[in-house]
Write an enzyme that holds these catalytic residues in place. Sequence first.
Site, PDB file in Angstrom:
ATOM      1  N   GLU A   1      63.709  44.120  50.383  1.00 43.33           N
ATOM      2  CA  GLU A   1      63.752  42.734  49.883  1.00 43.33           C
ATOM      3  C   GLU A   1      65.125  42.425  49.321  1.00 43.33           C
ATOM      4  O   GLU A   1      65.740  41.415  49.641  1.00 43.33           O
ATOM      5  CB  GLU A   1      62.693  42.517  48.803  1.00 43.33           C
ATOM      6  CG  GLU A   1      61.283  42.497  49.325  1.00 43.33           C
ATOM      7  CD  GLU A   1      60.253  42.480  48.215  1.00 43.33           C
ATOM      8  OE1 GLU A   1      60.573  42.846  47.061  1.00 43.33           O
ATOM      9  OE2 GLU A   1      59.100  42.093  48.498  1.00 43.33           O
TER      10      GLU A   1
ATOM     11  N   LYS B   1      52.861  34.983  36.588  1.00 40.87           N
ATOM     12  CA  LYS B   1      54.111  35.751  36.740  1.00 40.87           C
ATOM     13  C   LYS B   1      55.188  35.286  35.749  1.00 40.87           C
ATOM     14  O   LYS B   1      56.229  35.924  35.635  1.00 40.87           O
ATOM     15  CB  LYS B   1      54.634  35.639  38.170  1.00 40.87           C
ATOM     16  CG  LYS B   1      53.641  36.026  39.257  1.00 40.87           C
ATOM     17  CD  LYS B   1      53.165  37.455  39.085  1.00 40.87           C
ATOM     18  CE  LYS B   1      52.200  37.900  40.172  1.00 40.87           C
ATOM     19  NZ  LYS B   1      52.792  37.944  41.515  1.00 40.87           N
TER      20      LYS B   1
ATOM     21  N   LYS C   1      60.712  42.615  40.555  1.00 38.70           N
ATOM     22  CA  LYS C   1      59.947  42.688  41.796  1.00 38.70           C
ATOM     23  C   LYS C   1      59.688  44.140  42.136  1.00 38.70           C
ATOM     24  O   LYS C   1      60.240  45.040  41.501  1.00 38.70           O
ATOM     25  CB  LYS C   1      60.756  42.019  42.927  1.00 38.70           C
ATOM     26  CG  LYS C   1      60.740  40.499  42.853  1.00 38.70           C
ATOM     27  CD  LYS C   1      61.684  39.852  43.853  1.00 38.70           C
ATOM     28  CE  LYS C   1      61.394  40.264  45.275  1.00 38.70           C
ATOM     29  NZ  LYS C   1      59.968  40.087  45.648  1.00 38.70           N
ATOM     30  N   GLY C   2      58.856  44.375  43.144  1.00 39.77           N
ATOM     31  CA  GLY C   2      58.678  45.739  43.616  1.00 39.77           C
ATOM     32  C   GLY C   2      57.301  46.327  43.434  1.00 39.77           C
ATOM     33  O   GLY C   2      57.027  47.435  43.863  1.00 39.77           O
TER      34      GLY C   2
HETATM   35  O1  DER Z   1      56.827  43.937  45.872  1.00 37.99           O
HETATM   36  C1  DER Z   1      57.308  42.827  45.752  1.00 37.99           C
HETATM   37  O2  DER Z   1      58.500  42.614  45.421  1.00 37.99           O
HETATM   38  C2  DER Z   1      56.398  41.637  45.919  1.00 37.99           C
HETATM   39  O3  DER Z   1      57.172  40.502  46.209  1.00 37.99           O
HETATM   40  C3  DER Z   1      55.668  41.454  44.596  1.00 37.99           C
HETATM   41  O4  DER Z   1      56.592  41.506  43.598  1.00 37.99           O
HETATM   42  C4  DER Z   1      54.886  40.165  44.526  1.00 37.99           C
HETATM   43  O5  DER Z   1      53.690  40.434  45.136  1.00 37.99           O
HETATM   44  P1  DER Z   1      52.421  39.498  44.933  1.00 37.99           P
HETATM   45  O6  DER Z   1      52.838  38.139  45.476  1.00 37.99           O
HETATM   46  O7  DER Z   1      51.365  40.163  45.765  1.00 37.99           O
HETATM   47  O8  DER Z   1      52.105  39.455  43.466  1.00 37.99           O
END
Ligand code: DER
Length: 226
Positions: free
Chosen positions: A106, A124, A97-98
Amino acid sequence: ENLEALKKEAALRAVALVQSGQRVGLGTGSTAKYAIEELGRKIAAGELSGVVGVSTSEASEALARAVGISTEPLDPRPLDIAIDGADEIAPNLDLVKGLGGALVREKVTEAQARRLIIIADHTKLVTRLGEKAPLPIEILQFGFLSTVERLREFLPGGRLRMNGARNYVTDNGNFIFDAQLPEGFDARELERRIKGTLGVVDTGLFLGMAERAFVAAPGGVQELVR
Ligand code: DER
């Protein structure tokens, strides 16, 4: 296919798990946005009451307030449930994530959740972490060039995340180094090594944290359980 529609489908499945009176961790990103909007809709419609949201970013806090979710800062009490997106989901539900820059808040928030529910579209899914996304690593601004050099010793690929011509700055006032993950690696060993590197705040490896993931594909929503 309409990825936004798929992301929303996944979000609705996760929000269906939220019960009245619960403390709910509110994730960050474009998929978590749908969950926050749906939670607000249910509260406004009187389908849920007494829900308190705990946001994982300034952006999610603003959205939560805009849709009428009562929010509180994180305190030591556990959260009943947290709902968030991910950049990569491995078969054992380990996550990267990130990419949205919110990984530290988070992880700190979701570590206190009894249930972490991940929502995503099928893009994903990976067979191993590192296949599709870099690994975001949040680092202090102070001495960041030294920290980057220390990280490059074992993570040679990678670059400091930029926001236009300037370094990207997180809600916590830190920088992010987006590292290229090597081919094969032990995720827990790598997490320990990165976390043990001077100047590192935390990593986007969320290992053994997710209870389940709702993953939307054109054929429907898969429910993956760890
Ligand atoms: O930054 C994060 O951890 C968000 O959860 C990311 O990983 C997922 O973002 P998205 O749903 O816009 O793809």
